[in-house]
Design an enzyme around this catalytic site. Structure first.
Site, PDB file in Angstrom:
ATOM      1  N   GLU A 141       0.810  -1.226   0.000  1.00 31.13           N
ATOM      2  CA  GLU A 141       0.000   0.000   0.000  1.00 31.13           C
ATOM      3  C   GLU A 141       0.847   1.281   0.000  1.00 31.13           C
ATOM      4  O   GLU A 141       0.333   2.351  -0.327  1.00 31.13           O
ATOM      5  CB  GLU A 141      -0.967  -0.009   1.200  1.00 31.13           C
ATOM      6  N   ASP A 184     -12.021  -6.963  -2.749  1.00 31.98           N
ATOM      7  CA  ASP A 184     -12.872  -8.156  -2.599  1.00 31.98           C
ATOM      8  C   ASP A 184     -14.246  -7.714  -2.122  1.00 31.98           C
ATOM      9  O   ASP A 184     -14.464  -6.552  -1.828  1.00 31.98           O
ATOM     10  CB  ASP A 184     -12.244  -9.143  -1.599  1.00 31.98           C
TER      11      ASP A 184
HETATM   12  N1  ADE Z   1      -9.198  -5.210   3.461  1.00 32.05           N
HETATM   13  C1  ADE Z   1      -9.420  -5.685   2.219  1.00 32.05           C
HETATM   14  N2  ADE Z   1     -10.433  -6.552   2.203  1.00 32.05           N
HETATM   15  C2  ADE Z   1     -10.880  -6.645   3.480  1.00 32.05           C
HETATM   16  C3  ADE Z   1     -11.890  -7.396   4.119  1.00 32.05           C
HETATM   17  N3  ADE Z   1     -12.657  -8.236   3.428  1.00 32.05           N
HETATM   18  N4  ADE Z   1     -12.065  -7.248   5.461  1.00 32.05           N
HETATM   19  C4  ADE Z   1     -11.288  -6.407   6.160  1.00 32.05           C
HETATM   20  N5  ADE Z   1     -10.297  -5.682   5.620  1.00 32.05           N
HETATM   21  C5  ADE Z   1     -10.101  -5.787   4.288  1.00 32.05           C
END
Ligand code: ADE
Length: 233
Positions: free
Chosen positions: A13, A199
């Site tokens: 990041e 996601d």
């Molecule tokens: N960062 C990226 N995806 C995430 C998720 N599903 N839950 C928590 N932090 C995240």
């Protein structure tokens, strides 16, 4: 004078931002490295805080106390809680909540932190507008302004996802923004959280996350760089 503190949890990041910085020097505080210098003409301090709210809070407070930052930006990835936010899209925070803060049986509504007069920490209007413009210029039609829900949990089930949506009405979930927002709020430092979606925070998250992590993180870093450029103008 503007001095922008930029926080990312993981190497992916912040790596690109560190590479792009000029006049760079590093200061170590505890186990965290703080890179001071210029990014796109803006004075910045970039730090990788590590995962979770405690790491993020330590880093944000250090940026305020030791480096005197005037603004805080959190760049990174998030799970989507919103059908309109697809993988690769960007969420710019209007406000931020801590979805796992639970003093319910102590007489407080869920997510309310005793002693503070807000439940959702409001991001800075000027930073929101600049970040939205910067993101839209890079990928038109793929940015939304909304709510971030933060907790010390990687969300990878429909059940937990639904519970967080119920509690917060948030558009995305991640693990640091709410802590950075709280530190910024208490220190009266303007902030914004920028998150690219990696996601859907449901049963597909475990599969999607490793596939899209790098792309999303690098895209969000590009938005952060464009924001720094605007701040230098
Ligand atoms: N960062 C990226 N995806 C995430 C998720 N599903 N839950 C928590 N932090 C995240």
């Amino acid at each position: 004078m503007t001095k922008l503190g930029i926080i990312g949890a993981m190497d992916v990041e912040v790596a690109i931002l560190k590479e792009k910085m000029t006049e760079k020097s590093v200061t170590n505080v505890g186990k965290m490295a703080f890179f001071q210098g210029k990014l796109a003409g803006c004075d910045v301090v970039v730090a990788q805080c590590g995962v979770g709210k405690v790491h993020a809070a330590m880093c944000a407070q250090t940026l305020c106390d030791r480096f005197g930052v005037t603004h805080l930006v959190n760049t990174g990835i998030a799970g989507s809680l919103d059908n309109e936010l697809d993988i690769g899209d960007v969420l710019v925070s209007r406000d931020v909540m801590q979805h796992d803060f639970d003093c319910y049986h102590f007489g407080y509504p869920m997510c309310k932190i005793p002693g503070l007069d807000v439940t959702a920490f409001p991001a800075d209007e000027g930073l929101i507008a600049m970040a939205f413009e910067a993101s839209e210029a890079l990928k038109p039609g793929h940015t939304k302004i909304g709510r971030v829900a933060t907790g010390d949990q990687f969300v990878a089930s429909q059940e937990l996802k639904d519970r967080i949506i119920d509690r917060t009405g948030a558009n995305c979930t991640e693990m640091e923004g709410g802590a950075i927002a709280q530190v910024a709020y208490v220190n009266q430092v303007p902030f914004v959280i920028l998150r690219a979606i990696s996601d859907k925070a449901d049963n597909s998250a475990e599969m999607d996350y490793p596939t899209f992590e790098r792309l999303a993180a690098e895209h969000c870093a590009a938005v952060t760089e464009a924001l720094a450029k605007k701040m230098a103008e």
